[in-house]
Design a protein around this motif. Sequence first.
Motif, short mmCIF file in Angstrom:
data_model
loop_
_atom_site.label_atom_id
_atom_site.label_comp_id
_atom_site.label_asym_id
_atom_site.label_seq_id
_atom_site.Cartn_x
_atom_site.Cartn_y
_atom_site.Cartn_z
N SER B 71 0.77 -1.16 -0.10
CA SER B 71 0.08 0.04 -0.09
C SER B 71 0.65 1.26 0.11
CB SER B 71 -0.95 0.25 1.33
OG SER B 71 -1.68 -1.08 1.13
N GLU B 72 1.99 1.28 0.71
CA GLU B 72 2.70 2.40 0.90
C GLU B 72 3.36 2.74 -0.37
OE1 GLU B 72 6.52 3.62 3.70
OE2 GLU B 72 5.35 1.89 4.26
N GLU B 75 0.59 4.19 -2.67
CA GLU B 75 0.55 5.57 -2.31
C GLU B 75 1.54 6.59 -2.77
OE1 GLU B 75 -2.41 7.27 -1.74
OE2 GLU B 75 -2.93 5.10 -1.97
N GLU B 76 2.74 6.12 -2.45
CA GLU B 76 4.04 7.04 -2.90
C GLU B 76 4.32 7.06 -4.33
OE1 GLU B 76 6.93 5.23 0.73
OE2 GLU B 76 7.59 5.11 -1.51
#
Lengths: 98, 472
Positions: B71-72, B75-76
């Motif tokens: 997820s991270e 998002e990035e």
Amino acid sequence: MFKRSDQDSRPSVRIVVDGAALAAREGDTVSAALLASGRDVRRATAVSGAPRLPYCMMGVCFDCLVTIDGVGNRQGCLVPVAEGMQIEIQKGKREIGR
Amino acid sequence: MNTTARHDSYDVVVIGAGPAGLAAATTAAEAGLSTLLLDENAGPGGQVWRAIASTPVRDRNHLGADYWAGSELVEEARSSGAEIIQRATVWSLDRNLEIGVSVGGASFFVKARRVILATGALERPFPIPGWTLPGVMTAGAAQTMLKSSGLVPSGPTVIAGQGPLLWLLAAQILRLGGRIDRILDTTERRNYLAALPHAFAFMTSRYFAKGLALMKQVRAKVPVVTGISELAAAGDGQLATVTYVSGGRRETVPAELLLLHQGVVPNVNLAMATGIEHRWDDLQLCWSPVLDRDGNTSVEGIAIAGDGAGIGGADAAIVRGRIAARAAVEALAPAAAARLAPMASFKASLVKAERGRIFLDTLFRPAPQFRIPSGDTIVCRCEEVSARDILDAVAIGATGPNQLKAYRRTGMGPCQGRLCGLTVTELMAQARGKSPQEIGYYRLRAPVKPITLAELAAVPKTEADVNAVVRG
């Protein structure tokens, strides 16, 4: 062959498979919806007419080929379902003009 | 849905939005380079984080921490400034770094100053008798359905093969209440001995504890038969039974679904069609691109990151994506590169991420009988060509995969060799007493995914393009 998880609360999407309505879920690919339906959705190969179902579900094997909205030879595993989408199980080669 | 790119040209075009592609696009865009990320799926994540933005499986323990770790990165990438187009099929890439892309039935071209291929891996062909029957799928296919649609096997199900994915999938199916009747482990007993010298390095990898825990979870609920030396699927137009041999004993079990898996191999089609040099990897038993330390290929301006550069797993893919992107930034905007983390720190992360890989490669090296079939077993699923057909062609003069096309059409169907290429190379190598490197691979060409002639004809043309082919 497959069942849906009871965690799945996605909205229903109505598609039509060989003339019969089918309730898929938003975000399903055409192939996932067909396999989840429990119906006989086997296609027939262009070479020998052998029955097949999707094998890889990631766009590499082409055993999910299906006619979608009148266009043949679509990779069902890469196309998300859409309301009212017309699916035909493809028996043999793609026909000229579709 | 974006159906076309905002610009005609970009500093960096990244192909594939899995771990490597997301990391590469983020690094390039954050350094200020104009960046386009093209991905064939409906959402970002590749295979390992498939449907991460849309999965109906909400209990986070079911897919596991390694899944949600994606997820991270997603998002990035979304906030990095990179332009992202989903459902974009790249069907052409040439030495001028011009890229043919199909979205929603229409094609366009974009130019890049640098291209980073992050097309990942696909599951190694598993050509056993009956593997084309409806009801036989790959483990990856079942995992795709599980992640993106919350679907799990409900009828009599057998999982056969070897490798980390197989155990992860089994654990995930069980957590979601799916059915597995039996697991048939095809790992060769002699591989355990061969892998032993590399065991210590693997024990320091974070995958060691994870793997053991998964196997324990699964073994508590499903009978596992090890030492499988023969495997066949059978049925009349539909899978009905799976037959196997273990320790000299043959057994047949009823099954509606057979999930096969014997590791993953680089997805080489786009890279090979571009003319990038590949070599046969004797350990991983597949073609891998020839790369320098930063992932640059034999074609100027094109790098490969992630499992397409040789199988290394998701953690390594992320780092390789950053390395390839940093190298692109160094080349195009040296001042911006100075603000990025130093290359040496990425290289140190890569060493850590790749720790224990040789152990996995050695332990899960697939057995010859599951790679090189015989008799009536189908090798080329598209053109329905058997192992015997291929050996007959060799006997009357077919020397390699490209000659074989003229004899039997192997590799000329819609999958363009993705499901038969490795088998054909190894089968012909064995039959001719040569190495896979000597036998070679299909000569691949664009379009690497089928597009219609109408779509090709509708691509914008210059007057020079028209004059080149129209006379009078």
